[in-house]
Design a protein around this motif. Structure first.
Motif, PDB file in Angstrom:
ATOM      1  N   LEU A 188     -33.173   5.238   1.073  1.00  0.00           N
ATOM      2  CA  LEU A 188     -33.941   5.989   2.070  1.00  0.00           C
ATOM      3  C   LEU A 188     -33.818   7.504   1.893  1.00  0.00           C
ATOM      4  N   GLU A 189     -33.356   7.929   0.730  1.00  0.00           N
ATOM      5  CA  GLU A 189     -33.231   9.360   0.436  1.00  0.00           C
ATOM      6  C   GLU A 189     -34.624   9.938   0.197  1.00  0.00           C
ATOM      7  N   LYS A 190     -34.911  11.081   0.843  1.00  0.00           N
ATOM      8  CA  LYS A 190     -36.207  11.738   0.680  1.00  0.00           C
ATOM      9  C   LYS A 190     -36.125  12.736  -0.458  1.00  0.00           C
ATOM     10  N   LYS A 191     -37.219  12.804  -1.232  1.00  0.00           N
ATOM     11  CA  LYS A 191     -37.298  13.719  -2.367  1.00  0.00           C
ATOM     12  C   LYS A 191     -38.710  14.257  -2.458  1.00  0.00           C
ATOM     13  N   GLY A 239     -41.547  11.901  -1.133  1.00  0.00           N
ATOM     14  CA  GLY A 239     -41.370  10.493  -1.449  1.00  0.00           C
ATOM     15  C   GLY A 239     -40.029  10.023  -0.931  1.00  0.00           C
ATOM     16  N   ARG A 240     -39.841   8.715  -0.908  1.00  0.00           N
ATOM     17  CA  ARG A 240     -38.599   8.169  -0.380  1.00  0.00           C
ATOM     18  C   ARG A 240     -38.136   7.022  -1.259  1.00  0.00           C
TER      19      ARG A 240
END
Length: 97
Positions: free
Chosen positions: A70-73, A64-65
């Motif tokens: 805009l950090e992806k996790k 997910g973002r």
């Protein structure tokens, strides 16, 4: 404006309609919810005629973002509860618009 229906509201409604004490109405509601959840966990599907069907569906993990940073996790895998309204419930809602 959003108005939430609380357990207390349901208990009061049952008390007024059935004439049982509020404690008995509270026990009825708690027992109903317990039965619903237990059956849902065991059978993964509970159908209440003229109301709808509750389902448990497994969702796999995914990336997910955060739209702001805009950090992806990684979003972990989990079970989710779905509700599908019956045709009777849908038609009842559309008639009373």
């Amino acid at each position: 404006m959003r108005i939430n229906l609380t357990k207390k509201d349901i208990i009061n409604s049952l008390h007024m309609q059935l004439g049982f004490s509020k404690k008995i109405c509270e026990n009825l509601l708690e027992d109903f919810l317990t039965i619903l959840l237990d059956e849902l966990i065991i059978k993964k599907k509970v159908k209440i005629p003229k109301f709808g069907t509750f389902l448990i569906r497994h969702k796999n993990s995914r990336v997910g973002r955060n739209p702001k940073t805009l950090e992806k996790k990684i979003i972990s895998d989990r079970n989710v509860i779905l509700f599908k309204a019956s045709k009777d419930l849908k038609s009842y809602i559309n008639i009373n618009d």
